[in-house]
Write a protein that holds these residues in place. Structure first.
Motif, PDB file in Angstrom:
ATOM      1  N   ALA A  14      52.285  36.437  31.251  1.00  0.00           N
ATOM      2  CA  ALA A  14      52.503  34.792  30.814  1.00  0.00           C
ATOM      3  C   ALA A  14      52.019  34.557  29.457  1.00  0.00           C
ATOM      4  O   ALA A  14      52.711  33.707  28.596  1.00  0.00           O
ATOM      5  CB  ALA A  14      51.490  34.191  31.673  1.00  0.00           C
ATOM      6  N   PHE A  15      51.017  35.450  28.825  1.00  0.00           N
ATOM      7  CA  PHE A  15      50.335  35.137  27.621  1.00  0.00           C
ATOM      8  C   PHE A  15      51.274  35.845  26.366  1.00  0.00           C
ATOM      9  O   PHE A  15      51.564  35.155  25.439  1.00  0.00           O
ATOM     10  CB  PHE A  15      48.826  35.440  27.635  1.00  0.00           C
ATOM     11  CG  PHE A  15      48.043  34.485  28.141  1.00  0.00           C
ATOM     12  CD1 PHE A  15      48.283  33.592  28.736  1.00  0.00           C
ATOM     13  CD2 PHE A  15      46.493  34.847  28.004  1.00  0.00           C
ATOM     14  CE1 PHE A  15      47.460  32.502  29.311  1.00  0.00           C
ATOM     15  CE2 PHE A  15      45.649  34.003  28.610  1.00  0.00           C
ATOM     16  CZ  PHE A  15      46.272  32.895  29.479  1.00  0.00           C
ATOM     17  N   ARG A  50      52.691  30.556  40.971  1.00  0.00           N
ATOM     18  CA  ARG A  50      51.320  30.076  40.489  1.00  0.00           C
ATOM     19  C   ARG A  50      51.629  28.806  40.591  1.00  0.00           C
ATOM     20  O   ARG A  50      52.491  28.174  40.111  1.00  0.00           O
ATOM     21  CB  ARG A  50      51.388  30.662  39.368  1.00  0.00           C
ATOM     22  CG  ARG A  50      51.290  32.083  39.007  1.00  0.00           C
ATOM     23  CD  ARG A  50      50.055  32.911  39.511  1.00  0.00           C
ATOM     24  NE  ARG A  50      49.840  34.202  39.302  1.00  0.00           N
ATOM     25  CZ  ARG A  50      50.540  35.203  39.890  1.00  0.00           C
ATOM     26  NH1 ARG A  50      51.267  35.242  40.905  1.00  0.00           N
ATOM     27  NH2 ARG A  50      50.357  36.374  39.290  1.00  0.00           N
ATOM     28  N   VAL A 173      50.861  51.372  24.803  1.00  0.00           N
ATOM     29  CA  VAL A 173      49.907  51.826  23.763  1.00  0.00           C
ATOM     30  C   VAL A 173      48.663  52.580  23.942  1.00  0.00           C
ATOM     31  O   VAL A 173      48.014  52.176  25.015  1.00  0.00           O
ATOM     32  CB  VAL A 173      49.528  50.379  23.059  1.00  0.00           C
ATOM     33  CG1 VAL A 173      48.371  50.643  21.866  1.00  0.00           C
ATOM     34  CG2 VAL A 173      50.585  49.831  22.570  1.00  0.00           C
ATOM     35  N   PRO A 205      44.148  42.311  32.269  1.00  0.00           N
ATOM     36  CA  PRO A 205      43.073  42.817  32.843  1.00  0.00           C
ATOM     37  C   PRO A 205      42.890  44.264  32.083  1.00  0.00           C
ATOM     38  O   PRO A 205      41.780  45.026  32.420  1.00  0.00           O
ATOM     39  CB  PRO A 205      43.483  43.204  34.047  1.00  0.00           C
ATOM     40  CG  PRO A 205      45.089  43.035  34.306  1.00  0.00           C
ATOM     41  CD  PRO A 205      45.240  42.031  33.109  1.00  0.00           C
ATOM     42  N   GLN A 316      44.853  40.667  40.389  1.00  0.00           N
ATOM     43  CA  GLN A 316      43.673  40.843  39.821  1.00  0.00           C
ATOM     44  C   GLN A 316      43.270  39.686  38.850  1.00  0.00           C
ATOM     45  O   GLN A 316      44.506  39.124  38.143  1.00  0.00           O
ATOM     46  CB  GLN A 316      43.200  42.169  39.075  1.00  0.00           C
ATOM     47  CG  GLN A 316      44.103  42.280  37.860  1.00  0.00           C
ATOM     48  CD  GLN A 316      45.418  43.044  38.083  1.00  0.00           C
ATOM     49  OE1 GLN A 316      45.338  44.035  39.080  1.00  0.00           O
ATOM     50  NE2 GLN A 316      46.541  42.518  37.470  1.00  0.00           N
TER      51      GLN A 316
HETATM   52  C1  LIG Z   1      46.154  36.218  42.771  1.00  0.00           C
HETATM   53  C2  LIG Z   1      46.184  35.174  41.533  1.00  0.00           C
HETATM   54  C3  LIG Z   1      46.553  33.968  41.556  1.00  0.00           C
HETATM   55  C4  LIG Z   1      46.541  33.284  40.497  1.00  0.00           C
HETATM   56  N1  LIG Z   1      46.956  31.820  40.569  1.00  0.00           N
HETATM   57  C5  LIG Z   1      47.149  31.063  39.507  1.00  0.00           C
HETATM   58  C6  LIG Z   1      47.717  29.849  39.581  1.00  0.00           C
HETATM   59  O1  LIG Z   1      47.900  29.398  40.633  1.00  0.00           O
HETATM   60  N2  LIG Z   1      47.907  29.120  38.465  1.00  0.00           N
HETATM   61  C7  LIG Z   1      47.850  29.819  37.397  1.00  0.00           C
HETATM   62  O2  LIG Z   1      47.884  28.879  36.292  1.00  0.00           O
HETATM   63  N3  LIG Z   1      47.346  31.079  37.012  1.00  0.00           N
HETATM   64  C8  LIG Z   1      46.843  31.756  38.226  1.00  0.00           C
HETATM   65  N4  LIG Z   1      46.684  33.166  38.194  1.00  0.00           N
HETATM   66  C9  LIG Z   1      46.339  33.669  36.830  1.00  0.00           C
HETATM   67  C10 LIG Z   1      47.377  34.116  35.837  1.00  0.00           C
HETATM   68  O3  LIG Z   1      48.265  34.607  36.717  1.00  0.00           O
HETATM   69  C11 LIG Z   1      47.026  34.808  34.688  1.00  0.00           C
HETATM   70  O4  LIG Z   1      45.915  34.240  34.098  1.00  0.00           O
HETATM   71  C12 LIG Z   1      47.952  35.203  33.882  1.00  0.00           C
HETATM   72  O5  LIG Z   1      49.054  35.668  34.516  1.00  0.00           O
HETATM   73  C13 LIG Z   1      47.478  36.411  32.953  1.00  0.00           C
HETATM   74  O6  LIG Z   1      48.575  36.879  31.925  1.00  0.00           O
HETATM   75  P1  LIG Z   1      48.128  37.990  30.694  1.00  0.00           P
HETATM   76  O7  LIG Z   1      49.517  37.783  29.879  1.00  0.00           O
HETATM   77  O8  LIG Z   1      47.211  37.583  30.234  1.00  0.00           O
HETATM   78  O9  LIG Z   1      48.217  39.397  31.676  1.00  0.00           O
HETATM   79  P2  LIG Z   1      49.251  40.252  32.273  1.00  0.00           P
HETATM   80  O10 LIG Z   1      50.158  39.505  33.320  1.00  0.00           O
HETATM   81  O11 LIG Z   1      48.492  41.193  33.198  1.00  0.00           O
HETATM   82  O12 LIG Z   1      49.944  40.804  31.336  1.00  0.00           O
HETATM   83  C14 LIG Z   1      49.353  41.959  30.611  1.00  0.00           C
HETATM   84  C15 LIG Z   1      50.484  42.988  30.092  1.00  0.00           C
HETATM   85  O13 LIG Z   1      50.038  43.719  29.220  1.00  0.00           O
HETATM   86  C16 LIG Z   1      50.621  45.010  29.532  1.00  0.00           C
HETATM   87  N5  LIG Z   1      49.854  46.162  28.931  1.00  0.00           N
HETATM   88  C17 LIG Z   1      48.480  46.476  29.334  1.00  0.00           C
HETATM   89  N6  LIG Z   1      47.773  47.304  28.833  1.00  0.00           N
HETATM   90  C18 LIG Z   1      48.984  47.916  27.720  1.00  0.00           C
HETATM   91  C19 LIG Z   1      49.187  49.077  27.022  1.00  0.00           C
HETATM   92  N7  LIG Z   1      48.112  49.822  26.550  1.00  0.00           N
HETATM   93  N8  LIG Z   1      50.370  49.343  26.470  1.00  0.00           N
HETATM   94  C20 LIG Z   1      51.270  48.472  26.546  1.00  0.00           C
HETATM   95  N9  LIG Z   1      51.379  47.204  27.529  1.00  0.00           N
HETATM   96  C21 LIG Z   1      49.960  47.120  28.278  1.00  0.00           C
HETATM   97  C22 LIG Z   1      50.606  45.137  31.125  1.00  0.00           C
HETATM   98  O14 LIG Z   1      51.560  46.205  31.494  1.00  0.00           O
HETATM   99  C23 LIG Z   1      50.912  43.728  31.431  1.00  0.00           C
HETATM  100  O15 LIG Z   1      52.200  43.447  31.575  1.00  0.00           O
HETATM  101  C24 LIG Z   1      46.490  33.725  39.336  1.00  0.00           C
HETATM  102  C25 LIG Z   1      46.084  35.316  39.235  1.00  0.00           C
HETATM  103  C26 LIG Z   1      46.140  35.992  40.228  1.00  0.00           C
HETATM  104  C27 LIG Z   1      45.834  37.244  40.060  1.00  0.00           C
END
Ligand SMILES: Cc1cc2nc3c(=O)[nH]c(=O)nc-3n(C[C@H](O)[C@H](O)[C@H](O)COP(=O)(O)OP(=O)(O)OC[C@H]3O[C@@H](n4cnc5c(N)ncnc54)[C@H](O)[C@@H]3O)c2cc1C
Length: 379
Positions: A14-15, A50, A173, A205, A316
């Protein structure tokens, strides 16, 4: 012609996905990299749905961010011809005795222009007779809130990004030591590499694995169990047509979504679970959390008592100590950005985080102080 700034974004959740798209639209050349793909099952952005809501308690920027996010989600639905936001409404139940959080949310909702109604327990029982409101004194109903399609949206963002000229690469990475050496380039697990001008690590995470010295103690990864229960035969009282998304802050904070897309009613406990490894963790829910949500389901939704468990998921949270996001430059590398710390509420804000990150990176600005690493420095 001036050379474009090349930005490598690691992580298509998402980010990272929204950051990559926004950076591209601000004129950067962008390479988006992910080890497993946008919205995959191990990522925090994976799975079905979500919640999007503006009720957030006092002293926080997220209500305003939700208002902007709602606009952006809708704009992109129109632009790409798909639906992400299901406007079921969000019902936030205020428990008798402790409604500080809900009370404090109201002026911020008003200020942000997010529509809401304050409902008495009697009015709620009249509107949603399938819910037992025992112990609930009043509620906030946000008619424009609801749920977002999670995995589907991440995939759509990555596809939109590629259509607009971004480059997507599926690659892992390799963590580097010292961490500041990311400023000179990325190395992938197949031995190849990538050199860019700026690097944005939106690794959810996994951030602690990539930046162990800087982040391992600041981002705690916890296991969160999610349950789907089957609705009674031919009964649509628990479907998205009749039931809103709900949040129920009692001794624990439980929340859920109406049945949609052929799936059952989703329920989860927001309490932080045990530590979890996002790469190798087994995604099996615990018997204790099943017992807890089953008891809750029977109490709050008597028509769902004894409903069969039809699906489970383990996701997570990547929690910061204060549950605010973490967006900042790496302390030892000016061109390396860390974007994460969603802390269980980041998904809805993806489009807004994307906009902010793109502005700060491209205009060489500092991130908002609330999101910066320095807030954790010992005073
Ligand atoms: C059960 C649950 C319920 C939730 N409910 C809500 C809700 O109702 N409303 C809401 O707004 N939010 C909710 N959230 C929170 C929200 O889903 C997260 O805050 C958000 O999705 C985080 O996104 P992100 O991009 O930071 O992380 P991620 O989606 O984990 O993306 C990180 C990406 O980095 C990639 N990556 C990591 N390391 C490497 C590497 N070394 N090389 C290449 N790629 C790599 C991974 O493959 C992954 O795709 C919930 C979360 C959970 C788990």
């Amino acid at each position: 012609m001036a050379r474009k700034t090349h930005v490598a974004v690691v992580g298509a959740g998402a980010f990272g996905g929204w950051a990559a798209l926004s950076l591209l639209r601000r004129g950067a050349r962008v390479t988006l990299v992910d080890a497993w793909g946008p919205g995959h099952s191990r990522s925090s952005s994976g799975g079905e749905t979500r919640i999007i809501r503006g009720t957030y308690g006092p002293n926080q920027p997220y209500t305003k961010m939700t208002a902007r996010a709602m606009q952006l989600w809708k704009e992109h639905e129109r632009q790409w011809g798909c639906q992400f936001l299901h406007r079921t409404g969000v019902l936030w139940m205020a428990t008798a005795g402790d409604d500080q959080f809900e009370r404090a949310s109201l002026p911020l909702l008003r200020e942000a222009g997010i529509r809401y109604e304050e409902l008495s327990a009697g009015e709620m029982a009249r509107r949603w007779p399938q819910i037992n409101f025992e112990g609930v004194r009043w509620g906030i109903y946000e008619p424009d809130g609801g749920f977002l399609k999670a995995r589907v949206a991440c995939q759509a963002v990555a596809e939109g990004f590629v259509r607009e000229g971004g480059e997507y690469r599926q690659a892992g990475v390799v963590p580097q030591e010292p961490q500041a050496s990311y400023r000179d380039g990325l190395t992938f697990s197949d031995g190849s590499g990538l050199v860019a001008d700026q690097y944005v690590f939106a690794c959810g995470p996994w951030l602690g694995k990539l930046f162990p010295d800087t982040l391992a103690s600041l981002i705690r990864v916890t296991k969160q169990d999610v349950f789907f229960f089957g609705t009674p035969t031919g009964d649509d009282r628990f479907s998205e047509a009749k039931l809103p998304v709900w949040a129920d802050r009692r001794d624990r904070f439980l929340y859920g979504m109406p049945a949609n897309d052929g799936r059952g009613v989703k329920i989860a406990d927001d309490s932080r679970g045990p530590e979890f490894d996002p790469t190798s963790g087994q995604r099996t829910v615990s018997a204790e959390s099943l017992k807890l949500v089953r008891e809750y389901l029977g109490f709050r939704f008597p028509g769902m008592k004894d409903a069969p468990l039809v699906e489970t998921r383990v996701c997570q949270y990547e929690n910061t100590p204060d549950n605010h996001f973490l967006i900042d430059r790496h302390p030892e590398a000016e061109n390396v950005w860390i974007v994460g710390g969603g802390s269980g509420h980041g998904f809805k804000h993806g489009p807004v985080v994307g906009e902010m990150v793109a502005r700060w990176v491209m205009e060489e600005k500092d991130a908002d102080s609330l999101f910066r690493l320095s807030r954790f420095e010992k005073k």
